[in-house]
Design a protein around this motif. Structure first.
Motif, mmCIF file in Angstrom:
data_model
loop_
_atom_site.group_PDB
_atom_site.id
_atom_site.type_symbol
_atom_site.label_atom_id
_atom_site.label_comp_id
_atom_site.label_asym_id
_atom_site.label_seq_id
_atom_site.Cartn_x
_atom_site.Cartn_y
_atom_site.Cartn_z
ATOM 1 N N GLY A 47 0.811 -1.213 0.000
ATOM 2 C CA GLY A 47 0.000 0.000 0.000
ATOM 3 C C GLY A 47 0.842 1.259 0.000
ATOM 4 O O GLY A 47 0.511 2.244 -0.681
ATOM 5 N N TYR A 48 1.942 1.266 0.737
ATOM 6 C CA TYR A 48 2.753 2.469 0.842
ATOM 7 C C TYR A 48 3.543 2.770 -0.431
ATOM 8 O O TYR A 48 3.912 3.915 -0.682
ATOM 9 C CB TYR A 48 3.716 2.349 2.030
ATOM 10 C CG TYR A 48 3.001 2.310 3.359
ATOM 11 C CD1 TYR A 48 1.964 3.199 3.642
ATOM 12 C CD2 TYR A 48 3.332 1.370 4.327
ATOM 13 C CE1 TYR A 48 1.298 3.156 4.837
ATOM 14 C CE2 TYR A 48 2.665 1.326 5.529
ATOM 15 C CZ TYR A 48 1.650 2.222 5.780
ATOM 16 O OH TYR A 48 0.986 2.178 6.973
ATOM 17 N N PHE A 49 3.819 1.741 -1.228
ATOM 18 C CA PHE A 49 4.538 1.952 -2.484
ATOM 19 C C PHE A 49 3.617 1.709 -3.683
ATOM 20 O O PHE A 49 4.068 1.305 -4.753
ATOM 21 C CB PHE A 49 5.763 1.035 -2.549
ATOM 22 C CG PHE A 49 6.864 1.454 -1.612
ATOM 23 C CD1 PHE A 49 7.838 2.343 -2.004
ATOM 24 C CD2 PHE A 49 6.900 0.962 -0.307
ATOM 25 C CE1 PHE A 49 8.842 2.736 -1.135
ATOM 26 C CE2 PHE A 49 7.892 1.349 0.564
ATOM 27 C CZ PHE A 49 8.873 2.243 0.159
ATOM 28 N N ALA A 50 2.323 1.992 -3.478
ATOM 29 C CA ALA A 50 1.333 1.744 -4.527
ATOM 30 C C ALA A 50 1.622 2.533 -5.790
ATOM 31 O O ALA A 50 1.462 2.041 -6.913
ATOM 32 C CB ALA A 50 -0.069 2.062 -4.008
ATOM 33 N N SER A 51 2.042 3.785 -5.644
ATOM 34 C CA SER A 51 2.297 4.615 -6.822
ATOM 35 C C SER A 51 3.430 4.044 -7.671
ATOM 36 O O SER A 51 3.341 3.984 -8.903
ATOM 37 C CB SER A 51 2.638 6.051 -6.397
ATOM 38 O OG SER A 51 1.529 6.657 -5.761
ATOM 39 N N ALA A 52 4.523 3.601 -7.013
ATOM 40 C CA ALA A 52 5.650 3.024 -7.740
ATOM 41 C C ALA A 52 5.263 1.697 -8.371
ATOM 42 O O ALA A 52 5.638 1.390 -9.513
ATOM 43 C CB ALA A 52 6.842 2.843 -6.804
ATOM 44 N N LEU A 53 4.501 0.881 -7.657
ATOM 45 C CA LEU A 53 4.051 -0.393 -8.205
ATOM 46 C C LEU A 53 3.145 -0.194 -9.401
ATOM 47 O O LEU A 53 3.196 -0.957 -10.379
ATOM 48 C CB LEU A 53 3.325 -1.200 -7.123
ATOM 49 C CG LEU A 53 4.211 -1.762 -6.004
ATOM 50 C CD1 LEU A 53 3.354 -2.255 -4.841
ATOM 51 C CD2 LEU A 53 5.093 -2.885 -6.523
ATOM 52 N N ALA A 54 2.308 0.834 -9.342
ATOM 53 C CA ALA A 54 1.416 1.122 -10.468
ATOM 54 C C ALA A 54 2.218 1.415 -11.736
ATOM 55 O O ALA A 54 1.873 0.954 -12.830
ATOM 56 C CB ALA A 54 0.511 2.297 -10.125
ATOM 57 N N LYS A 55 3.301 2.171 -11.591
ATOM 58 C CA LYS A 55 4.116 2.522 -12.754
ATOM 59 C C LYS A 55 4.878 1.312 -13.295
ATOM 60 O O LYS A 55 5.128 1.227 -14.500
ATOM 61 C CB LYS A 55 5.098 3.627 -12.370
ATOM 62 C CG LYS A 55 4.420 4.939 -11.990
ATOM 63 C CD LYS A 55 5.418 5.950 -11.452
ATOM 64 C CE LYS A 55 4.713 7.213 -10.982
ATOM 65 N NZ LYS A 55 5.650 8.184 -10.375
ATOM 66 N N ASN A 56 5.246 0.389 -12.419
ATOM 67 C CA ASN A 56 6.043 -0.763 -12.845
ATOM 68 C C ASN A 56 5.219 -1.925 -13.378
ATOM 69 O O ASN A 56 5.683 -2.664 -14.251
ATOM 70 C CB ASN A 56 6.904 -1.253 -11.669
ATOM 71 C CG ASN A 56 8.164 -0.446 -11.474
ATOM 72 O OD1 ASN A 56 9.178 -0.706 -12.120
ATOM 73 N ND2 ASN A 56 8.100 0.559 -10.608
ATOM 74 N N PHE A 57 4.005 -2.091 -12.846
ATOM 75 C CA PHE A 57 3.219 -3.270 -13.203
ATOM 76 C C PHE A 57 1.918 -2.952 -13.931
ATOM 77 O O PHE A 57 1.358 -3.811 -14.597
ATOM 78 C CB PHE A 57 2.913 -4.084 -11.942
ATOM 79 C CG PHE A 57 4.121 -4.701 -11.316
ATOM 80 C CD1 PHE A 57 4.581 -5.938 -11.734
ATOM 81 C CD2 PHE A 57 4.834 -4.036 -10.330
ATOM 82 C CE1 PHE A 57 5.702 -6.517 -11.172
ATOM 83 C CE2 PHE A 57 5.967 -4.591 -9.759
ATOM 84 C CZ PHE A 57 6.410 -5.835 -10.188
ATOM 85 N N VAL A 197 13.154 5.512 -6.511
ATOM 86 C CA VAL A 197 12.098 4.749 -5.840
ATOM 87 C C VAL A 197 11.266 3.999 -6.865
ATOM 88 O O VAL A 197 10.957 2.813 -6.698
ATOM 89 C CB VAL A 197 11.201 5.676 -4.996
ATOM 90 C CG1 VAL A 197 9.978 4.915 -4.480
ATOM 91 C CG2 VAL A 197 11.985 6.265 -3.840
ATOM 92 N N ASP A 198 10.897 4.679 -7.939
ATOM 93 C CA ASP A 198 10.085 4.046 -8.978
ATOM 94 C C ASP A 198 10.847 2.946 -9.708
ATOM 95 O O ASP A 198 10.264 1.936 -10.113
ATOM 96 C CB ASP A 198 9.615 5.096 -9.991
ATOM 97 C CG ASP A 198 8.596 6.054 -9.412
ATOM 98 O OD1 ASP A 198 7.998 5.721 -8.369
ATOM 99 O OD2 ASP A 198 8.407 7.145 -9.987
#
Length: 437
Positions: A47-57, A197-198
Motif C-alpha cells: 500500500g505504501y509503495f502503490a504509486s511506484a508499483l502502479a508505474k512498474n506493473f 524509488v520508482d
C-alpha cells in the motif's frame, strides 16, 4: 488491588495464567505477536509503495486508472483472507495453535521476498502483473490465518483479568509492522530520488521482509509449546462445525468488524495517497504524518485494552464506533488541509478512535467463540469483514473522490458503516473476566 476479585474459576483452555510482566508471559506475548509484525509490514509495504508499483506493473497514460488497478490487486488479496482464515483456522483447531502460527509466517515470508524479485512490465510484459497478483493472493491467504491465530494464542494464555491488555498486543504488533513499513517508506523517499524509488527502491521493503520472517519462525519454534488437537476430538471438520453451530456469532462478529476494517485502510493506507494527490503534499511528509499517527496508535492501543478489562468490552467498543460516526467528517476536513500539522492532528485523532477498537476487539472476539472451533470461527468472522470492507475501501474512496467529485465521500462512507457496526455491538454478550467458553 485488582478490579476483578479472583472469585471465578480460570478458563479450562487457559494455558498460562501468569500476570503481565512475568518473564514467561512476556516471551509468550512476543512469540505470539512477532508474526503480526512480519505479516503487516509485508502486507502494508504494497500500500505504501502503490504509486511506484502502479508505474512498474500497470503502466498507463491515465494515472488514476493505473493506481486503481494497483489497489484492485490490493483488494483481491483481501478476498483470500476468509479462505486463509478457514485453512489456518482448521490447522489451529485440529493440529494446534503453534502449527498454524509457523505455517502462516513461513508462507508470508516466501511470498513477500519473491515480490521483491519480480520483473516489471517493461521486462516480461503482461506476465508481470499476473505474477504480482499471484504472490499478493498468497499474502492474503497467509494473513487471513496469522492475525486471528495469534489473537487466540495470546488471549487463551492470559489471566482472565488481563485478557483485554494481553489480546491488544496482537493489534499492537500489527501496527508496529505497519509502522515499520511506513518508516521504510520515509527513509526510502528521503534517501532516494523519486525516479530511484520508482525504478528499484520499491523492492527494498519486500526484500527486507526475510529478516523479520526468519526471526518470527525461530522464536515461535523455540518458545511456543502447543498441544495438538487430535482428530478424535472432532468428528466433523472445524469449518463445518463452526458454520453449523457458531454462525450467529460469526455473522455478528463480521458486522461488528466492518467499520474499522474499512476505516483502518482508509485512515492509514489510502490517506497517504490522498494527501499526495488532493493536498499536493510530497510523498516524504505524507509518510512522516502516517508514521507519527501510527506511533499514537501503538501507544494508545494497550491502554484501551487495559481499560476494557475494567469497564468491560462493550462500553469501549461502542465508544470507539460512536467516535467514528461523530467525528469522521470533521477529521477528514482536517486531512484535506495543506498544512502538515493540521493533517497530523486529523490523522492522530483518528488513531485514538481506532486504538479504542483495536485494543479491545481481540479479547471480545475470543470470548465470543467456543474452544473447539475458536480459531476457525473467529478467522472466518474477522476475515469476511476485511475481505468485503477492508480491501475495497481504497477503491470506494477513489471512486467517491474522482468520479463523484466528493472529497468528503470517504468520511460519509465511514459514518454509515460505523452506525451499522454500532448496532451489531449492541447485540454482543459482554463476557469480560468470565471463563472462556
Amino acid at each position: 488491588m485488582s478490579f476483578y476479585a479472583p472469585s471465578y474459576p480460570l478458563a479450562r483452555d487457559t494455558v498460562d495464567t501468569k500476570a503481565p510482566g512475568t518473564g514467561k508471559h512476556i516471551w509468550q506475548i512476543l512469540a505470539g505477536a512477532v508474526g503480526n509484525v512480519l505479516e503487516w509490514y509485508d502486507f502494508a509495504a504494497y500500500g505504501y509503495f502503490a504509486s511506484a508499483l502502479a508505474k512498474n506493473f500497470f503502466p498507463s497514460e491515465n494515472a488514476a486508472l493505473s493506481l486503481a488497478s494497483t489497489f484492485g490487486v490490493f483488494a483481491a488479496a483481501f478476498l483470500m483472507r476468509p479462505i486463509g482464515g478457514a485453512l489456518f483456522g482448521h490447522v489451529g483447531d485440529r493440529f494446534g495453535r503453534k502449527q498454524a502460527l509457523l505455517t502462516s509466517a513461513g508462507l508470508m515470508t516466501l511470498a513477500t521476498f519473491a515480490m521483491g524479485l519480480l520483473p516489471n512490465y517493461a521486462v516480461v510484459g503482461a506476465a508481470a502483473p499476473l505474477l504480482l497478483i499471484g504472490f499478493r493472493l498468497l499474502q492474503g491467504l497467509s494473513i487471513g490465518g496469522e492475525f486471528t491465530a495469534s489473537a487466540v494464542f495470546l488471549v487463551e494464555r492470559s489471566d482472565p483479568r488481563h485478557r483485554g491488555l494481553t489480546g491488544s498486543f496482537a493489534s499492537v504488533s500489527a501496527t508496529v509492522g505497519l509502522l515499520l513499513g511506513s518508516g521504510i517508506g520515509v527513509i526510502a523517499t528521503w534517501v532516494l530520488t523519486p525516479a530511484q524509488v520508482d525504478a528499484w527502491g520499491w523492492r527494498i521493503p519486500f526484500l527486507l521482509g526475510i529478516l523479520l520472517g526468519a526471526f518470527a519462525l525461530f522464536l515461535r519454534r523455540i518458545i511456543v509449546d502447543d498441544e495438538p488437537r487430535h482428530e478424535a476430538e472432532q468428528r466433523r471438520l472445524p469449518v463445518v462445525e463452526a458454520l453449523a453451530t457458531d454462525w450467529p456469532d460469526i455473522l455478528r462478529g463480521a458486522v461488528m468488524g466492518a467499520a474499522f476494517a474499512a476505516g483502518f485502510y482508509l485512515i492509514f493506507v489510502y490517506v497517504v495517497t490522498m494527501v499526495e494527490q488532493i493536498d499536493d503534499m510530497p510523498a516524504h511528509p505524507a509518510l512522516e504524518i502516517n508514521t507519527l499517527s501510527m506511533l499514537v496508535l501503538v501507544a494508545a492501543t494497550p491502554c484501551f485494552g487495559a481499560l476494557s478489562d475494567r469497564l468491560g468490552r462493550k462500553p469501549v467498543l461502542l465508544a470507539s464506533l460512536a467516535g467514528l460516526v461523530l467525528f469522521s467528517w470533521p477529521l477528514f476536513k482536517l486531512l484535506l488541509s495543506p498544512s502538515f500539522l493540521t493533517v497530523l492532528l486529523g490523522q492522530s485523532m483518528f488513531a485514538l478512535i481506532a486504538a479504542a477498537w483495536f485494543g479491545t476487539i481481540q479479547a471480545a472476539l475470543v470470548e465470543m467463540f467456543r474452544s473447539r472451533t475458536r480459531c476457525t470461527a473467529l478467522s472466518i468472522s474477522y476475515n469476511v469483514a476485511y475481505a468485503v470492507f477492508g480491501g475495497t475501501a481504497p477503491i470506494i474512496a477513489i471512486y467517491l473522490v474522482n468520479r463523484l467529485h466528493a472529497d468528503f465521500g470517504p468520511a460519509f462512507f465511514l459514518m454509515v458503516i460505523g452506525a451499522i457496526s454500532f448496532v451489531a455491538v449492541l447485540t454482543m454478550p459482554d463476557r469480560t473476566g468470565q471463563p472462556l467458553r
